[in-house]
Design a protein around this motif. Structure first.
Motif, mmCIF file in Angstrom:
data_model
loop_
_atom_site.group_PDB
_atom_site.id
_atom_site.type_symbol
_atom_site.label_atom_id
_atom_site.label_comp_id
_atom_site.label_asym_id
_atom_site.label_seq_id
_atom_site.Cartn_x
_atom_site.Cartn_y
_atom_site.Cartn_z
ATOM 1 N N VAL A 53 4.244 4.740 -13.095
ATOM 2 C CA VAL A 53 4.356 6.015 -13.819
ATOM 3 C C VAL A 53 5.829 6.356 -14.043
ATOM 4 C CG1 VAL A 53 3.980 8.508 -13.524
ATOM 5 C CG2 VAL A 53 2.163 6.903 -12.919
ATOM 6 N N LEU A 82 0.832 -1.208 0.000
ATOM 7 C CA LEU A 82 0.000 0.000 0.000
ATOM 8 C C LEU A 82 0.869 1.261 0.000
ATOM 9 C CD1 LEU A 82 -2.883 1.097 0.083
ATOM 10 C CD2 LEU A 82 -2.765 1.055 2.565
ATOM 11 N N ASN A 124 3.195 6.261 -7.667
ATOM 12 C CA ASN A 124 2.529 6.738 -8.874
ATOM 13 C C ASN A 124 1.956 8.139 -8.676
ATOM 14 O OD1 ASN A 124 2.905 4.434 -10.534
ATOM 15 N ND2 ASN A 124 1.372 3.363 -9.331
ATOM 16 N N ALA A 138 -4.802 3.500 -17.585
ATOM 17 C CA ALA A 138 -3.676 3.777 -16.675
ATOM 18 C C ALA A 138 -3.812 3.082 -15.331
ATOM 19 C CB ALA A 138 -3.541 5.277 -16.462
ATOM 20 N N ARG A 198 0.128 -9.676 -16.096
ATOM 21 C CA ARG A 198 -0.668 -10.685 -15.394
ATOM 22 C C ARG A 198 -0.072 -12.059 -15.670
ATOM 23 N NH1 ARG A 198 -2.866 -7.623 -13.147
ATOM 24 N NH2 ARG A 198 -5.016 -6.947 -13.002
ATOM 25 N N PHE A 237 -9.094 -6.294 -10.841
ATOM 26 C CA PHE A 237 -7.825 -5.992 -10.165
ATOM 27 C C PHE A 237 -7.348 -4.562 -10.412
ATOM 28 C CE2 PHE A 237 -7.583 -10.654 -10.570
ATOM 29 C CZ PHE A 237 -7.546 -10.945 -9.214
ATOM 30 N N PRO A 273 -7.243 0.161 -6.726
ATOM 31 C CA PRO A 273 -8.302 0.551 -5.795
ATOM 32 C C PRO A 273 -8.138 1.987 -5.289
ATOM 33 C CG PRO A 273 -6.706 -0.856 -4.694
ATOM 34 C CD PRO A 273 -6.266 -0.758 -6.123
ATOM 35 N N GLY A 274 -6.970 2.604 -5.576
ATOM 36 C CA GLY A 274 -6.727 3.953 -5.045
ATOM 37 C C GLY A 274 -6.970 5.043 -6.068
HETATM 38 C C1 HEM Z 1 -2.013 8.358 -10.462
HETATM 39 C C2 HEM Z 1 -1.775 7.501 -9.525
HETATM 40 C C3 HEM Z 1 -1.914 6.007 -9.658
HETATM 41 C C4 HEM Z 1 -1.783 5.194 -10.765
HETATM 42 C C5 HEM Z 1 -1.465 5.600 -12.210
HETATM 43 C C6 HEM Z 1 -1.999 3.820 -10.309
HETATM 44 C C7 HEM Z 1 -1.962 2.704 -11.137
HETATM 45 C C8 HEM Z 1 -2.095 1.416 -10.696
HETATM 46 C C9 HEM Z 1 -1.997 0.245 -11.539
HETATM 47 C C10 HEM Z 1 -1.744 0.249 -13.056
HETATM 48 C C11 HEM Z 1 -2.163 -0.839 -10.757
HETATM 49 C C12 HEM Z 1 -2.107 -2.315 -11.206
HETATM 50 C C13 HEM Z 1 -3.499 -2.712 -11.648
HETATM 51 C C14 HEM Z 1 -3.513 -4.086 -12.257
HETATM 52 O O1 HEM Z 1 -2.617 -4.896 -11.958
HETATM 53 O O2 HEM Z 1 -4.438 -4.335 -13.050
HETATM 54 C C15 HEM Z 1 -2.364 -0.374 -9.400
HETATM 55 C C16 HEM Z 1 -2.548 -1.206 -8.313
HETATM 56 C C17 HEM Z 1 -2.728 -0.760 -7.031
HETATM 57 N N1 HEM Z 1 -2.872 0.556 -6.622
HETATM 58 FE FE1 HEM Z 1 -2.691 2.194 -7.785
HETATM 59 N N2 HEM Z 1 -2.247 3.828 -8.968
HETATM 60 C C18 HEM Z 1 -2.207 5.133 -8.518
HETATM 61 C C19 HEM Z 1 -2.418 5.585 -7.234
HETATM 62 C C20 HEM Z 1 -2.718 4.777 -6.147
HETATM 63 C C21 HEM Z 1 -3.007 5.254 -4.795
HETATM 64 C C22 HEM Z 1 -3.034 6.730 -4.362
HETATM 65 C C23 HEM Z 1 -3.235 4.138 -4.029
HETATM 66 C C24 HEM Z 1 -3.588 4.041 -2.576
HETATM 67 C C25 HEM Z 1 -4.434 4.854 -1.998
HETATM 68 C C26 HEM Z 1 -3.095 2.973 -4.884
HETATM 69 C C27 HEM Z 1 -3.240 1.669 -4.457
HETATM 70 C C28 HEM Z 1 -3.051 0.559 -5.260
HETATM 71 C C29 HEM Z 1 -3.026 -0.812 -4.756
HETATM 72 C C30 HEM Z 1 -3.185 -1.257 -3.290
HETATM 73 C C31 HEM Z 1 -2.829 -1.640 -5.876
HETATM 74 C C32 HEM Z 1 -2.702 -3.184 -5.889
HETATM 75 C C33 HEM Z 1 -4.064 -3.776 -6.182
HETATM 76 C C34 HEM Z 1 -4.019 -5.298 -6.335
HETATM 77 O O3 HEM Z 1 -2.940 -5.877 -6.514
HETATM 78 O O4 HEM Z 1 -5.113 -5.893 -6.343
HETATM 79 N N3 HEM Z 1 -2.787 3.394 -6.158
HETATM 80 N N4 HEM Z 1 -2.324 1.006 -9.385
#
Ligand code: HEM
Length: 298
Positions: free
Chosen positions: A283, A99, A106, A235, A175, A241, A244-245
């Protein structure tokens, strides 16, 4: 971090902040390789990972027990720990580290890219400043509170963030195939890695006309009120999956950009940098330095 974990949990003094910053930077820089290779290939990365895990481990009981003084609500980290309650204690810091990394690595570069794109497009910059002074009055030293209503009046900032994310999206999302899947006439066997590139998908003119141009107004067509992005915007991944953020990220970056532009008069001293091709996961960072001059408004 205060919102996701607990207020004032990690960063208690200057030395600790510095130490945290150095370990997080090493962890972030080596993440792409460290998460795939045996740890003894990357000694420094592994040391920083252990430091961050130890920090989380010490704090897990406090993170679990904490409740917001205002409305007794749980933090996101607590919600995550509740979901993985059945897992062994040993794995809890790992979820914390996931987390921590996902929320910072990113969102922070996207805040930078948004600011850089806005500052390198004077018309957009001017329109944002005009919008902000109609909501908050003349920009300057006063403390402001940003409400949900204010954010709705400043939609252009949200469009700029989404446009910056479109242009600086993660290079790949991967994946591992667990069961064989049929895609068109091909069967992908289990164990194979499937990769999708949001970065290149976002440069397809069929879906995003003039794909290399920064055009925040293209987001007018997205139904953001209903939490829908533009078609083929990938993005944040897709399906069950996906990130969530994502809505939290948009919210915190919006507030960050508003506060910076309200308080400081900013300009780019270097041309808008290209994205570095060094990392494909997450990113991209800027290629080379890009200085921003900022002066406090009076
Ligand atoms: C612009 C900002 C962000 C971008 C571009 C981004 C992008 C992504 C991407 C591409 C994934 C992988 C999704 C997949 O495997 O299909 C991901 C996973 C995740 N993101 Fe973000 N994210 C951002 C911000 C955040 C923030 C602020 C949080 C927390 C509050 C967060 C929490 C997570 C978590 C916990 C996962 C893992 C989910 C899993 O494995 O099931 N992200 N994010």
């Amino acid at each position: 971090m205060s919102t996701l974990f607990k207020k004032g949990l990690f960063l208690t003094n200057e030395r600790k902040i510095q130490e945290f910053y150095q370990h997080f930077q090493t962890y972030d820089e080596g993440f792409e390789y460290g998460s795939q290779l045996p740890e003894w290939f990357l000694r420094n990365w592994s040391k920083s990972k252990r430091w961050l895990l130890a920090l989380l481990e010490t704090n897990i009981p406090e993170i679990k027990a904490h409740r917001s003084a205002k409305d007794n609500s749980a933090t996101l980290m607590q919600a995550l720990l509740d979901i993985v309650e059945k897992e062994t204690d040993k794995q809890r810091p790992n979820y914390g580290l996931l987390l921590l990394w996902a929320s910072l690595s990113n969102a922070a570069p996207i805040a930078f890219w948004t600011l850089a794109f806005v500052l390198s497009h004077p018309d957009v910059h001017r329109a944002i400043l005009e919008g902000m002074s109609s909501v908050f009055g003349t920009a300057g030293k006063d403390k402001i509170k940003v409400s949900e209503d204010d954010l709705k009046k400043l939609l252009l900032i949200k469009w700029c963030i989404l446009e910056a994310i479109r242009l600086r999206a993660p290079g790949v999302i991967t994946r591992k195939v667990v069961k064989p899947v049929k895609i068109l006439n091909y069967t992908v066997p289990s164990g194979d890695l499937l990769m999708l590139s949001p970065f290149w998908l976002h440069r397809n003119p069929k879906y995003f006309p003039e794909p290399d141009s920064f055009k925040p107004e293209r987001w007018k067509k997205a139904n953001l009120e209903k939490h829908a992005f533009l078609d083929c915007f990938m993005a944040f991944g897709g399906g069950k999956f996906q990130c969530p953020g994502r809505w939290f990220a948009l919210l915190e970056i919006q507030i960050c950009i508003i506060l910076i532009l309200y308080k400081y008069d900013c300009r780019l001293l270097d041309p808008l940098p290209k994205q570095s091709c060094l990392h494909l996961v997450g990113v991209p960072q800027p290629e080379g330095q890009c200085q921003i001059e900022y002066k406090q408004r009076v």
